[in-house]
Design a protein around this motif. Structure first.
Motif, PDB file in Angstrom:
ATOM      1  N   UNK A 118       0.848  -1.190   0.000  1.00 21.42           N
ATOM      2  CA  UNK A 118       0.000   0.000   0.000  1.00 21.42           C
ATOM      3  C   UNK A 118       0.888   1.246   0.000  1.00 21.42           C
ATOM      4  N   UNK A 119       1.945   1.187   0.801  1.00 24.44           N
ATOM      5  CA  UNK A 119       2.870   2.320   0.879  1.00 24.44           C
ATOM      6  C   UNK A 119       3.559   2.559  -0.473  1.00 24.44           C
ATOM      7  N   UNK A 120       3.922   1.490  -1.158  1.00 20.62           N
ATOM      8  CA  UNK A 120       4.578   1.629  -2.462  1.00 20.62           C
ATOM      9  C   UNK A 120       3.646   2.334  -3.454  1.00 20.62           C
ATOM     10  N   UNK A 121       2.348   1.992  -3.410  1.00 22.34           N
ATOM     11  CA  UNK A 121       1.370   2.685  -4.276  1.00 22.34           C
ATOM     12  C   UNK A 121       1.438   4.187  -4.042  1.00 22.34           C
ATOM     13  N   UNK A 122       1.435   4.562  -2.761  1.00 19.63           N
ATOM     14  CA  UNK A 122       1.433   5.988  -2.426  1.00 19.63           C
ATOM     15  C   UNK A 122       2.736   6.637  -2.897  1.00 19.63           C
ATOM     16  N   UNK A 123       3.865   5.954  -2.706  1.00 17.46           N
ATOM     17  CA  UNK A 123       5.163   6.519  -3.125  1.00 17.46           C
ATOM     18  C   UNK A 123       5.202   6.707  -4.643  1.00 17.46           C
ATOM     19  N   UNK A 124       4.660   5.742  -5.395  1.00 15.31           N
ATOM     20  CA  UNK A 124       4.652   5.866  -6.853  1.00 15.31           C
ATOM     21  C   UNK A 124       3.729   7.010  -7.274  1.00 15.31           C
ATOM     22  N   UNK A 125       2.563   7.088  -6.615  1.00 13.21           N
ATOM     23  CA  UNK A 125       1.643   8.187  -6.918  1.00 13.21           C
ATOM     24  C   UNK A 125       2.337   9.534  -6.692  1.00 13.21           C
ATOM     25  N   UNK A 126       3.053   9.663  -5.562  1.00 12.20           N
ATOM     26  CA  UNK A 126       3.754  10.917  -5.269  1.00 12.20           C
ATOM     27  C   UNK A 126       4.817  11.225  -6.324  1.00 12.20           C
ATOM     28  N   UNK A 127       5.528  10.181  -6.772  1.00 14.44           N
ATOM     29  CA  UNK A 127       6.565  10.377  -7.800  1.00 14.44           C
ATOM     30  C   UNK A 127       5.934  10.864  -9.101  1.00 14.44           C
ATOM     31  N   UNK A 128       4.788  10.260  -9.466  1.00  7.34           N
ATOM     32  CA  UNK A 128       4.095  10.666 -10.694  1.00  7.34           C
ATOM     33  C   UNK A 128       3.649  12.120 -10.587  1.00  7.34           C
TER      34      UNK A 128
ATOM     35  N   UNK B  22      12.596   5.201 -11.366  1.00 11.43           N
ATOM     36  CA  UNK B  22      11.202   4.784 -11.412  1.00 11.43           C
ATOM     37  C   UNK B  22      10.755   4.516 -12.855  1.00 11.43           C
ATOM     38  N   UNK B 126       6.248   9.944 -17.552  1.00  8.51           N
ATOM     39  CA  UNK B 126       5.370  10.083 -16.384  1.00  8.51           C
ATOM     40  C   UNK B 126       4.133   9.205 -16.538  1.00  8.51           C
ATOM     41  N   UNK B 136       0.572  -1.880  -9.658  1.00  5.11           N
ATOM     42  CA  UNK B 136       0.967  -1.994  -8.251  1.00  5.11           C
ATOM     43  C   UNK B 136      -0.278  -1.888  -7.368  1.00  5.11           C
ATOM     44  N   UNK B 140      -1.626  -4.573  -4.669  1.00  8.62           N
ATOM     45  CA  UNK B 140      -1.690  -4.183  -3.258  1.00  8.62           C
ATOM     46  C   UNK B 140      -3.101  -4.311  -2.696  1.00  8.62           C
ATOM     47  N   UNK B 141      -4.100  -3.883  -3.476  1.00  4.89           N
ATOM     48  CA  UNK B 141      -5.452  -3.786  -2.919  1.00  4.89           C
ATOM     49  C   UNK B 141      -6.315  -4.998  -3.239  1.00  4.89           C
ATOM     50  N   UNK B 161      -1.401   7.501   4.531  1.00  6.97           N
ATOM     51  CA  UNK B 161      -0.050   7.692   3.985  1.00  6.97           C
ATOM     52  C   UNK B 161       0.003   8.876   3.026  1.00  6.97           C
ATOM     53  N   UNK B 162      -1.062   9.018   2.215  1.00  8.28           N
ATOM     54  CA  UNK B 162      -1.114  10.162   1.300  1.00  8.28           C
ATOM     55  C   UNK B 162      -1.052  11.464   2.084  1.00  8.28           C
ATOM     56  N   UNK B 183       4.498   1.229   7.496  1.00  6.86           N
ATOM     57  CA  UNK B 183       3.443   0.419   6.874  1.00  6.86           C
ATOM     58  C   UNK B 183       3.642  -1.062   7.173  1.00  6.86           C
TER      59      UNK B 183
END
Lengths: 184, 194
Positions: A118-128, B22, B126, B136, B140-141, B161-162, B183
């Motif tokens: 779940x954390x990785x999803x958020x980190x990737x979203x932030x990078x994007x 990335x 991007x 991902x 994850x979900x 987390x967001x 996490x």
């Protein structure tokens, strides 16, 4: 010469160990090691190398290392500096990957990775989000972004296709913009 | 020959992934789909490990994939060989491109073709990371693949987390490893995989 190359290798291995995350995390460490401690490049040169490293193919940290190594000791220097920067990764990940594979069936490890994903999803979203602010700057770039995002999500095409498509689009769009600007 | 294929796959990744570590992610998903060397779930774990260990993230991911793939063919020694081969594959195009560019530094920077190409490449890169992010999210979900298998605690964790990484002043500058470890602790405490 050999002594120079060994020094280059060790310095960049040190930079590799101290970089956590991405190439961006590496810039302050390069400033300290390469510019201040060793004097192998000036602040301005480093900024140039970093900027070009971001827009040429490959990992930014690797590209920057090749640049600095080449400037200091020619082609051999470029190769040695690059091998230095990746050396710690090979050692550390090889040790960890074996351990993680062995433990991956344990219940608590599975639970930990359920949270981590779940954390990785958020980190990737932030990078994007961060990259998007710099790369989607006008209507044409927004168009490319949407087109490639839809294509990459909905089709199984190789990323190579999108890279070539976007590169050609960029050259054509820029040429058309220049023409339009000159006609006004 | 698995090591030759590893080299070739990562050579292509190094040649076409523009925009940092990335940006190699969409290529890794592509490799996963075509070769079945590793699963999407394993890939998500690799991102976490690569973010949490020293070294550039793109290099770490290549090393990780190489180790797993080589390891299946030849144990620990095969793993290390795979890690070296994948990493060398990834950096070979970089070394070649940069050595050429550094010889023509000024002309490269002023070229309208180069500038134009990157004007188009940046948003595409991007977008491809976003598309990889969707995969991902699925791993994850929805580990079982169906919407009914969604555990409501996971979106709550994601929302928290967001907020912590973007909105809360005291935490948003913290290193990603802090959030990854946090996490993991939440996952263990709440038994998120059970």
């Amino acid at each position: 010469m050999l002594k120079n190359l060994i020094e280059l290798f060790l310095t960049f291995a040190k930079v590799g160990v101290m970089t956590f995350g991405g190439g961006y995390a590496m810039l302050p460490i390069l400033q300290r090691e390469v510019v201040e401690n060793k004097g192998w490049a000036t602040e301005e040169e480093l900024a140039d190398y970093f900027a070009i490293g971001q827009c040429t193919p490959g990992v930014i940290a690797v590209n920057t290392a090749t640049f600095i190594g080449r400037k200091k000791d020619g082609v051999a220097g470029g190769v040695v500096a690059t091998l230095g920067v990746v050396f710690p990764s090979i050692v550390i990940i090889s040790l960890l990957a074996g351990v993680i594979t062995q433990f991956s069936e344990l219940t608590w490890v599975k639970n930990a990775f359920a949270g981590i994903r779940v954390c990785v999803c958020v980190l990737i979203f932030n990078a994007v989000w961060k990259l998007g602010k710099k790369s989607v700057v006008d209507k044409p770039t927004a168009g490319i972004f949407l087109l490639v995002a839809a294509g990459a999500i909905l089709t199984g095409l190789s990323p190579v296709v999108f890279v070539l498509f976007a590169g050609v689009c960029g050259v054509v769009l820029r040429a058309l913009q220049k023409k339009g600007g000159a006609a006004e | 020959m698995i090591y030759l294929r590893l080299f070739w796959e990562f050579f292509k990744t190094g040649l076409f992934a523009v925009g940092g570590g990335m940006a190699t992610l969409p290529f890794l998903y592509d490799i996963s789909d075509r070769t079945l060397w590793f699963t999407h779930a394993q890939l998500a774990d690799m991102v976490a490990v690569s973010e949490s260990t020293p070294g550039p993230i793109g290099v770490n991911m290549a090393t990780y994939v190489g180790f797993l793939t080589g390891g299946r063919a030849g144990g620990a020694a095969g793993g290390v060989l795979g890690a070296v081969v994948a990493t060398v594959g990834l950096i070979t195009p970089s070394i070649i491109v940069i050595l050429i560019v550094s010889a023509f530094l000024q002309r490269f920077r002023d070229s309208k073709y180069v500038n134009g190409a990157f004007y188009g490449l940046r948003p595409a890169s991007t977008a491809m990371i976003l598309a990889a992010g969707v995969l991902v999210v699925k791993a994850a979900f929805l580990p079982a693949g169906t919407l009914s298998s969604l555990d409501w605690r996971l979106p709550v964790l994601a929302a928290a987390l967001l907020a912590l990484t973007n909105a809360v002043k005291r935490t948003k500058k913290l290193h990603p490893i802090v959030f990854i470890l946090g996490s993991a602790a939440v996952g263990i405490a709440l038994r998120l995989a059970e």
